[in-house]
Write an enzyme that holds these catalytic residues in place. Sequence first.
Site, short mmCIF file in Angstrom:
data_model
loop_
_atom_site.label_atom_id
_atom_site.label_comp_id
_atom_site.label_asym_id
_atom_site.label_seq_id
_atom_site.Cartn_x
_atom_site.Cartn_y
_atom_site.Cartn_z
N HIS A 46 35.14 59.57 17.38
CA HIS A 46 34.28 59.37 18.56
C HIS A 46 34.62 58.08 19.32
O HIS A 46 33.75 57.48 19.94
CB HIS A 46 32.79 59.40 18.17
N SER B 178 36.67 77.02 14.98
CA SER B 178 35.43 76.24 14.76
C SER B 178 35.51 75.39 13.50
O SER B 178 34.54 75.30 12.75
CB SER B 178 34.22 77.16 14.66
N ASP C 64 41.50 65.89 22.04
CA ASP C 64 42.01 67.16 21.53
C ASP C 64 43.19 67.66 22.36
O ASP C 64 44.25 68.00 21.84
CB ASP C 64 40.89 68.22 21.52
N TYR D 176 26.52 66.40 19.56
CA TYR D 176 27.66 65.64 20.08
C TYR D 176 27.28 64.87 21.36
O TYR D 176 27.51 63.65 21.46
CB TYR D 176 28.83 66.60 20.37
C1 GLA Z 1 35.79 66.31 19.27
C2 GLA Z 1 35.95 66.00 20.75
C3 GLA Z 1 36.92 64.83 20.96
C4 GLA Z 1 36.53 63.63 20.10
C5 GLA Z 1 36.26 64.05 18.66
C6 GLA Z 1 35.67 62.94 17.82
O1 GLA Z 1 36.99 66.77 18.75
O2 GLA Z 1 36.40 67.13 21.45
O3 GLA Z 1 36.98 64.49 22.32
O4 GLA Z 1 35.43 62.96 20.66
O5 GLA Z 1 35.36 65.16 18.58
O6 GLA Z 1 36.57 61.88 17.73
#
Ligand code: GLA
Length: 387
Positions: free
Chosen positions: A32, A119, A169, A219
Amino acid sequence: MEKLIRDFTEFYGVAPTVIARAPGRLEILGNHTDYNQGYVLSCAVAQNTRFALRPVDGKHCRIKDFRDGSVREFDLDNIATAVPKDWSNYVKGVIVELAKRSIKVGAFDAGMESSVPLSAGMSSSAALETSAGFAFREAFGIELSKADWARVGQGVENNYMGLKSGLLDQFSSIFGKKDSMILTDFRSVEVLRTVALPAGYSIVVINSMVKHNLVDSEYNVRREDCESAAHKLAQIYPDVKTLRDVTPEQLENARPALGEREYRRACHVVGECDRVLRAVRALENNDVAAFGALWFESHESSRVNFENSTPELDYLVELAHSVPGCLGARLSGGGFGGITIHLVESAGAAEYAERVQAAFKQRIGVAPEYIICSIGDGAESKKLQEK
Ligand code: GLA
């Protein structure tokens, strides 16, 4: 790629003209931190989503899913909003995001297949957005920088799906380097350097089997907590723009100005940025034990400070402390379910995974899937020769 081309040709009776591949990713350290403009150590994996396409006349698009044989169909005039619980949102969303940039995608027949677990926290959605986007790039002559392609995928999540995720990601799926981790600065949005995984060690991914669906998770609430903490800290330290700018000392000194929850969320992000940089130094000194210890620290901070773990994830990390051969383990990705990653000696990786699997099954009742991971290259696409 050959199999998808064959399957496509058999299904549509004509060959695809372009094909693209985009991998899933692992977040190694830096949980995060991306939307706080911090540092992340990540890698692309050898599991990929593949997308083959052939432009057609008109407005009607079809995508054959070669995983289960189903077909999604839609008209380009009718994709403004996402349809609940439909994976083709991640393709339609790309078209919508490109349209916002005045880039037009024409109608197509497409085929998709994937080995990225769904997922689980390995970014199957980013792999789909990126592979579809790269196929569009080839088929419709779209010119965007690699970082902008990552922003297109992030736009799908943020605007089409309503998940306020960062760039990690899509960025990792695009910029990943075979056999290396990438250190990314999410303020300048660039890879600062690549870092090899120490020789003789492997990453074992063990799925907690709790499906994590970030769209319905907390989230976005975590992101809001981070932003409100940064806002309060900026009133004390004017140079602070995001939590990335806060040092551990500053955070301690400012603790009375923050709510207890904001403080703990900030502790996690500030700690994670610091751990990423310490990890890179540990690897420079070939100190694998120190590198692994940071994984355990990271997980503990997720559990206590960020509260994005679950009992199943915690149990997998607890097992990593007792089953021999593991130097560090943590949840990886958004959290609230999904996967853990374990740093283990390669020679005993399979045995380690089997032992963790058996212990987990005994306590939780379900056998967790595991993958002994290979680190792969980032996304690519190509035009195919007309036969
Ligand atoms: C998910 C989100 C990313 C990032 C991670 C945690 O994968 O899509 O952007 O925030 O969680 O690091």
